[in-house]
Design a protein around this motif. Structure first.
Motif, PDB file in Angstrom:
ATOM      1  N   ASP A 369       0.886  -1.105   0.021  1.00  0.00           N
ATOM      2  CA  ASP A 369       0.112   0.105   0.067  1.00  0.00           C
ATOM      3  C   ASP A 369       0.747   1.376   0.199  1.00  0.00           C
ATOM      4  N   ILE A 394      -8.135   8.078  -8.766  1.00  0.00           N
ATOM      5  CA  ILE A 394      -7.561   6.808  -8.635  1.00  0.00           C
ATOM      6  C   ILE A 394      -8.229   5.926  -7.749  1.00  0.00           C
ATOM      7  N   GLN A 395      -8.852   6.332  -6.685  1.00  0.00           N
ATOM      8  CA  GLN A 395      -9.511   5.468  -5.801  1.00  0.00           C
ATOM      9  C   GLN A 395     -10.813   5.010  -6.422  1.00  0.00           C
ATOM     10  N   GLN A 396     -11.301   5.601  -7.299  1.00  0.00           N
ATOM     11  CA  GLN A 396     -12.712   5.122  -7.949  1.00  0.00           C
ATOM     12  C   GLN A 396     -12.444   4.163  -9.227  1.00  0.00           C
ATOM     13  N   ASN A 397     -11.149   4.240  -9.833  1.00  0.00           N
ATOM     14  CA  ASN A 397     -10.749   3.694 -10.888  1.00  0.00           C
ATOM     15  C   ASN A 397      -9.742   2.447 -11.029  1.00  0.00           C
ATOM     16  N   PRO A 398     -10.440   1.082 -10.748  1.00  0.00           N
ATOM     17  CA  PRO A 398      -9.619   0.043 -10.747  1.00  0.00           C
ATOM     18  C   PRO A 398      -8.329   0.077 -11.841  1.00  0.00           C
ATOM     19  N   GLN A 399      -9.007   0.369 -12.871  1.00  0.00           N
ATOM     20  CA  GLN A 399      -7.948   0.207 -14.059  1.00  0.00           C
ATOM     21  C   GLN A 399      -6.831   0.983 -14.034  1.00  0.00           C
ATOM     22  N   GLN A 401      -5.427   2.104 -11.083  1.00  0.00           N
ATOM     23  CA  GLN A 401      -4.912   1.765  -9.937  1.00  0.00           C
ATOM     24  C   GLN A 401      -3.909   0.462 -10.610  1.00  0.00           C
ATOM     25  N   GLN A 402      -4.413  -0.432 -11.563  1.00  0.00           N
ATOM     26  CA  GLN A 402      -3.598  -1.498 -12.291  1.00  0.00           C
ATOM     27  C   GLN A 402      -2.288  -0.889 -13.150  1.00  0.00           C
ATOM     28  N   GLN A 403      -2.761   0.334 -13.597  1.00  0.00           N
ATOM     29  CA  GLN A 403      -1.531   0.938 -14.509  1.00  0.00           C
ATOM     30  C   GLN A 403      -0.626   1.370 -13.653  1.00  0.00           C
ATOM     31  N   ARG A 405       0.074   0.102 -10.572  1.00  0.00           N
ATOM     32  CA  ARG A 405       0.826  -0.970  -9.838  1.00  0.00           C
ATOM     33  C   ARG A 405       1.599  -1.745 -10.875  1.00  0.00           C
TER      34      ARG A 405
END
Length: 443
Positions: A369, A394-399, A401-403, A405
């Motif tokens: 985290d 970012i918090q509302q967009n999993p895609q 977050q993956q980009q 991560r």
């Protein structure tokens, strides 16, 4: 419930899932039993409504949920039992389209499985780590650039020249009327800096302190403010001061302007920064060498759907690189057919991506985290004044977050692999490092 294999070719898999009418009926009964204690109905006390009446009232509504849960449960059990991991979202289709209540449900499940990857023997990989020391010439060059960035100006007599700084008041007008955002007082403008629209600064060359000058320019057709784009404007300018660049001195005073006690300390910091930049560039070269060797060493089947999707993404990105005036998120340009070169590059990316993911999984490598927070903070700095909105996005967009991560995970896996292989150091100069970095773009 029955699962029957219909296709097994390479990585392609096909199955038929049959959920019997009896199983669906039992699932509906189960849902009704769970809900029964909380249901109230006229003529009955809470929780005492007979099951047959509940079924007539709510059975059809729950049947769809029961079908979905049954099929999802069968799929999950299949993947758990088989060990298959679908490369992309499985294609699930109900085959008996004329289905009616009381019939079995028959679903076709098709997907491409991720390949079983045998990890390579990393002990056979050898890498070269380039090491570059910051010499005095590089430090002095960086100091000179630093001094220029801290440029000061001194009052001068006579006309302004390119590179001089003017202090001026101005009011911009279109058709004789001032427009919003077209005025300023005591504005500091360095001639030749390109701060203003083309043609503005050039007309102020030769101006002197105390002079008033009308500057006529036309806003570009693609100017950001639509109400100004393509229009001619006249700026009434009053020149209040003309200043020439002062000699950039490299001394202890310059060091204090950058928050350090003396010039030697500043030089030490610059040397550390340069060597950190060299190390980052050298790491990119070593990483490419590692990926090249892994690409040559490891072979396994690639899911065609992943390769196709990656090739289309590469073709789309390169098209926008060649057409820089277009929005990268705009797909209205129609289908861009990937070339053989795009497909070849896609195959490499998919292979290495799957391989690094497998290595990372086996080594239990995760992105913490804290690492994600640091990545978000770094990205948010690109949007000054809008950091909070960026965090929420970012918090509302999993895609997204993956980009963020994915590259962190990849770098951690690469570091893990580098620890397992043989690494030799080679000291070179910065010019040789620059050539090695440029070679990365040529490949």
């Amino acid at each position: 419930m029955q699962v029957t294999e219909t296709l097994n070719e390479g990585l392609k898999r096909g199955y038929t899932i049959t959920v019997t009418a009896a199983e669906l009926d039992a699932k509906v009964d189960e849902k009704l039993s769970e809900a029964q204690p909380e249901i109230e109905m006229k003529g009955f006390r809470k929780g005492k409504v007979p099951m047959p009446l509940l079924k007539r009232q709510f059975g059809k509504r729950l049947l769809g949920e029961a079908m979905q849960e049954a099929v999802d449960g069968a799929m999950n059990k299949h993947f758990e039992d088989s060990g298959d991991r679908p490369a992309m979202r499985p294609d699930v289709t109900m085959t008996n389209e004329d289905w009616s209540e009381g019939d079995d449900v028959v679903v076709a499940l098709n997907y491409e499985a991720l390949p079983q990857i045998e990890l390579p023997d990393l002990s056979g990989i050898t890498l070269e780590k380039l090491v570059v020391k910051a010499d005095d010439v590089a430090v002095d060059e960086a100091l000179e650039n630093l001094a220029k960035s801290a440029q000061s100006f001194e009052d001068k007599d006579g006309a302004a020249e390119d590179g001089d700084q003017l202090t001026l008041d101005f009011v911009g007008k279109i058709d004789g009327e001032p427009f919003e955002g077209g005025a300023a007082e005591d504005f500091a403008l360095v001639l030749g800096s390109g701060q203003f629209i083309p043609g503005f600064e050039e007309q102020l060359v030769g101006a002197s302190a105390g002079e008033e000058k009308a500057v006529t320019v036309s806003f570009p057709d693609d100017y950001g403010a639509e109400h100004l784009a393509g229009k001619e404007a006249v700026f009434d300018c009053t020149i209040k001061a003309v200043k020439a660049p002062a000699e950039a001195k490299i001394d202890d005073e310059l060091a204090t302007r950058f928050g350090v006690e003396d010039l030697d300390t500043l030089k030490g910091q610059i040397r550390e920064r340069l060597e950190a930049e060299y190390a980052q560039a050298a790491r990119a070269v070593m990483k490419r060498g590692l990926l090249d060797q892994l690409d040559e060493t490891v072979t396994f089947d690639l899911p065609p759907s992943l390769v196709e999707a990656e090739a289309k993404q590469i073709a789309h990105q390169l098209w926008h690189d060649e057409n820089k005036d277009t929005d990268p998120n705009d797909h209205s340009h129609g289908e861009i057919e990937p070339t053989e070169e795009h497909v070849k590059l896609a195959e490499r990316r998919v292979k290495l991506g799957l391989l690094l993911a497998e290595i990372g999984s086996k080594a239990e490598i995760e992105v913490s985290d804290q690492e994600m927070t640091q990545a978000v903070i770094q990205q948010a700095r690109q949007y000054p004044g809008q950091e909070r909105q960026f965090f929420e996005f970012i918090q509302q967009n999993p895609q997204m977050q993956q980009q963020l991560r994915a590259p962190i995970f990849e770098d951690k896996v690469v570091d893990h692999v580098v620890e397992q292989v043989s690494v030799t150091e080679k000291e070179i100069d910065k010019d040789a490092l620059q050539k090695a970095v440029e070679a990365l773009d040529e490949d």
